[in-house]
Design a protein around this motif. Structure first.
Motif, PDB file in Angstrom:
ATOM      1  N   THR A 167      12.119   0.099  34.371  1.00 19.72           N
ATOM      2  CA  THR A 167      13.466   0.448  33.916  1.00 19.72           C
ATOM      3  C   THR A 167      13.742   1.949  34.028  1.00 19.72           C
ATOM      4  OG1 THR A 167      12.690   0.632  31.629  1.00 19.72           O
ATOM      5  CG2 THR A 167      13.606  -1.502  32.323  1.00 19.72           C
ATOM      6  N   LEU A 214      16.248  -6.586  33.082  1.00 19.33           N
ATOM      7  CA  LEU A 214      17.545  -6.304  32.463  1.00 19.33           C
ATOM      8  C   LEU A 214      18.671  -7.163  33.043  1.00 19.33           C
ATOM      9  CD1 LEU A 214      17.325  -2.396  32.420  1.00 19.33           C
ATOM     10  CD2 LEU A 214      16.774  -3.979  30.567  1.00 19.33           C
ATOM     11  N   GLY A 274      20.978  -2.400  27.164  1.00 18.29           N
ATOM     12  CA  GLY A 274      20.226  -3.562  27.619  1.00 18.29           C
ATOM     13  C   GLY A 274      20.543  -3.969  29.043  1.00 18.29           C
TER      14      GLY A 274
END
Length: 124
Positions: A30, A56, A87
């Protein structure tokens, strides 16, 4: 050579296969990713595919097109995009059209993994 395939992305050349391999690598974490290339080379498509293949993928995908924003976009970025993408994935498109001071500020904020906004600190 085995051909790597991802739905919506076509290409068998060694350079394209390397791009697809890097796309898969990027989707495994991420961390911020820089996608660069000439106009029309599929940067938006690659960013969307990274989101779809990442953990995600159930979160929102937001594209912030810096070229179409006012020259002082940070209030909009902080208050709208950062908070609305919790998120999920936020893509800054045409970031090279922003003044250098804004680019440096974004780089600094991403390296700290947080943004300071009017509402306090926002983790990214």
């Amino acid at each position: 050579m085995d051909t790597l395939n991802i739905e919506g992305i076509l290409g068998k050349s060694p350079k394209m296969q390397a791009c697809i391999s890097k796309l898969r690598d990027a989707a495994e974490h991420t961390k911020p990713v820089l996608i660069s290339g000439e106009i029309g080379t599929g940067k938006k498509l690659f960013s969307k595919k990274i989101h779809e293949m990442s953990r995600l993928h159930d979160g929102p995908f937001r594209l912030f097109d810096a070229f179409t924003q006012p020259r002082n976009p940070f209030i909009h970025i902080f208050e709208s995009n950062i908070s609305s993408v919790d998120g999920g994935t936020l893509v800054f498109h045409d970031i090279d059209t922003l003044p250098k001071c804004f680019q440096e500020s974004l780089a600094s904020h991403f390296s700290k993994q947080q943004f300071d906004s009017h509402f306090g600190k926002t983790e990214v």
